[in-house]
Design a protein around this motif. Structure first.
Motif, PDB file in Angstrom:
ATOM      1  N   UNK A   1      41.416  43.428  48.867  1.00 54.39           N
ATOM      2  CA  UNK A   1      40.342  43.943  48.016  1.00 54.39           C
ATOM      3  C   UNK A   1      40.195  45.450  48.212  1.00 54.39           C
ATOM      4  N   UNK A   2      40.307  45.914  49.436  1.00 54.56           N
ATOM      5  CA  UNK A   2      40.186  47.349  49.706  1.00 54.56           C
ATOM      6  C   UNK A   2      41.371  48.137  49.143  1.00 54.56           C
ATOM      7  N   UNK A   3      42.542  47.560  49.202  1.00 58.65           N
ATOM      8  CA  UNK A   3      43.731  48.268  48.724  1.00 58.65           C
ATOM      9  C   UNK A   3      43.763  48.382  47.194  1.00 58.65           C
ATOM     10  N   UNK A   4      43.157  47.418  46.511  1.00 60.22           N
ATOM     11  CA  UNK A   4      43.164  47.467  45.043  1.00 60.22           C
ATOM     12  C   UNK A   4      42.113  48.425  44.514  1.00 60.22           C
ATOM     13  N   UNK A   5      41.138  48.798  45.316  1.00 65.37           N
ATOM     14  CA  UNK A   5      40.105  49.704  44.804  1.00 65.37           C
ATOM     15  C   UNK A   5      40.403  51.149  45.078  1.00 65.37           C
TER      16      UNK A   5
ATOM     17  N   UNK B   1      42.566  39.150  55.563  1.00 68.53           N
ATOM     18  CA  UNK B   1      43.614  39.458  54.589  1.00 68.53           C
ATOM     19  C   UNK B   1      43.027  39.657  53.192  1.00 68.53           C
ATOM     20  N   UNK B   2      42.069  38.805  52.824  1.00 73.33           N
ATOM     21  CA  UNK B   2      41.434  38.934  51.508  1.00 73.33           C
ATOM     22  C   UNK B   2      40.673  40.242  51.412  1.00 73.33           C
ATOM     23  N   UNK B   3      39.994  40.630  52.476  1.00 68.32           N
ATOM     24  CA  UNK B   3      39.267  41.903  52.482  1.00 68.32           C
ATOM     25  C   UNK B   3      40.228  43.076  52.397  1.00 68.32           C
ATOM     26  N   UNK B   4      41.358  43.006  53.108  1.00 72.04           N
ATOM     27  CA  UNK B   4      42.375  44.061  53.052  1.00 72.04           C
ATOM     28  C   UNK B   4      42.888  44.237  51.616  1.00 72.04           C
TER      29      UNK B   4
END
Length: 102
Positions: free
Chosen positions: A98-102, A93-96
């Protein structure tokens, strides 16, 4: 020095060989003495408890079954596995995010 080591090695080998030859007799003596004493002590306990042998065997069978059952040990194992899965899900979830904010 080498000769002394060789002599000690030869003596140790001879003692070991002699002890190995006597090992069978030693085991027989220990088993005869130990089994008779343990057997009579166990029989005394069985005689004093006044519970039928069939009932004791049944209880022992149930005890072995419950102790060897996988389900008896499952809760702690499952809890550890669940904690691992939840930790992995949190990382995912944390990786998801992080990817969505970039």
């Amino acid at each position: 020095r080498q000769r002394r080591l060789w002599l000690i090695d030869r003596q140790a080998a001879a003692i070991g060989s002699e002890m190995r030859a006597d090992l069978g007799d030693w085991i027989k003596r220990r088993l005869r003495r130990g089994i008779k004493e343990q057997g009579s002590a166990a029989q005394d306990v069985l005689d004093r408890c006044e519970i039928p042998i069939d009932e004791l065997r049944s209880q022992w069978s149930h005890q072995r079954h419950s102790q060897l059952s996988i389900r008896a040990h499952a809760p702690s194992r499952l809890k550890k596995e669940l904690d691992t899965v939840l930790a992995l899900q949190a990382d995912l979830d944390a990786s998801d995010r992080a990817l969505q904010t970039t």
